[in-house]
Design a protein around this motif. Structure first.
Motif, mmCIF file in Angstrom:
data_model
loop_
_atom_site.group_PDB
_atom_site.id
_atom_site.type_symbol
_atom_site.label_atom_id
_atom_site.label_comp_id
_atom_site.label_asym_id
_atom_site.label_seq_id
_atom_site.Cartn_x
_atom_site.Cartn_y
_atom_site.Cartn_z
ATOM 1 N N ALA A 272 32.481 41.940 64.497
ATOM 2 C CA ALA A 272 33.297 41.350 63.435
ATOM 3 C C ALA A 272 32.440 40.865 62.273
ATOM 4 O O ALA A 272 31.414 40.217 62.464
ATOM 5 N N ASN A 273 32.886 41.189 61.056
ATOM 6 C CA ASN A 273 32.284 40.661 59.832
ATOM 7 C C ASN A 273 33.199 39.615 59.199
ATOM 8 O O ASN A 273 32.743 38.708 58.525
ATOM 9 N N GLU A 274 34.519 39.812 59.408
ATOM 10 C CA GLU A 274 35.518 38.883 58.886
ATOM 11 C C GLU A 274 36.594 38.674 59.935
ATOM 12 O O GLU A 274 36.912 39.574 60.707
ATOM 13 N N LEU A 275 37.138 37.456 59.938
ATOM 14 C CA LEU A 275 38.183 37.116 60.887
ATOM 15 C C LEU A 275 39.218 36.263 60.167
ATOM 16 O O LEU A 275 38.864 35.302 59.491
ATOM 17 N N LEU A 276 40.475 36.642 60.286
ATOM 18 C CA LEU A 276 41.560 35.920 59.644
ATOM 19 C C LEU A 276 42.586 35.573 60.710
ATOM 20 O O LEU A 276 43.051 36.449 61.450
ATOM 21 N N ILE A 277 42.930 34.289 60.806
ATOM 22 C CA ILE A 277 43.929 33.847 61.775
ATOM 23 C C ILE A 277 45.303 34.006 61.141
ATOM 24 O O ILE A 277 45.572 33.439 60.087
ATOM 25 N N LEU A 278 46.162 34.791 61.785
ATOM 26 C CA LEU A 278 47.490 35.084 61.247
ATOM 27 C C LEU A 278 48.583 34.202 61.841
ATOM 28 O O LEU A 278 49.631 34.020 61.234
ATOM 29 N N THR A 279 48.353 33.668 63.032
ATOM 30 C CA THR A 279 49.339 32.797 63.677
ATOM 31 C C THR A 279 49.415 31.475 62.922
ATOM 32 O O THR A 279 48.392 30.871 62.625
ATOM 33 N N LYS A 280 50.633 31.054 62.611
ATOM 34 C CA LYS A 280 50.828 29.787 61.919
ATOM 35 C C LYS A 280 50.685 28.625 62.900
ATOM 36 O O LYS A 280 51.015 28.754 64.079
ATOM 37 N N LYS A 281 50.161 27.493 62.417
ATOM 38 C CA LYS A 281 50.053 26.314 63.268
ATOM 39 C C LYS A 281 51.432 25.808 63.636
ATOM 40 O O LYS A 281 52.357 25.863 62.830
ATOM 41 N N ALA A 282 51.552 25.286 64.852
ATOM 42 C CA ALA A 282 52.843 24.761 65.317
ATOM 43 C C ALA A 282 53.165 23.436 64.659
ATOM 44 O O ALA A 282 52.341 22.703 64.241
#
Length: 112
Positions: free
Chosen positions: A102-112
């Motif tokens: 991985a060079n980039e990581l994006l979290i797509l799940t919204k916080k609860a």
């Protein structure tokens, strides 16, 4: 197209909590198991979903982010490159592994 030689983009869900290890001098490495799904209709017109599992390796700051924020089921977008390597296991069998670094990581799940 010359600039794109070895590039992987995945959007999927974590199958387990990241396995994060300290490798000395404050450096970390995280191993992620990411599932991607592909849905299509077969010859009978039935909807079929196929799941592919990908091993993703994140180093340094990305490993720290993975350790702090990622849990099983988190949806992530990952960009990186394919890494092929081999090793000999304890039984003397040569094993081959393909991973995404991985060079980039994006979290797509919204916080609860």
């Amino acid at each position: 197209m010359n600039a794109i030689k070895n590039k992987v983009q995945l959007i999927g869900f974590l199958g387990q909590v990241p396995d994060v290890k300290n490798i000395g001098e404050g450096k970390k490495v995280a191993h992620l198991s990411v599932a991607t799904n592909e849905t299509y209709k077969n010859a009978k017109g039935e909807r079929v979903t196929e799941t592919q599992w990908h091993t993703v390796i994140a180093w340094g700051k990305l490993a720290e982010i993975a350790e702090k924020y990622l849990v099983k089921g988190t949806e992530v977008a990952i960009e990186g490159k394919l890494i092929n390597r081999n090793y000999t296991d304890k039984q003397g069998v040569k094993r081959y592994v393909t991973e995404v670094q991985a060079n980039e990581l994006l979290i797509l799940t919204k916080k609860a």
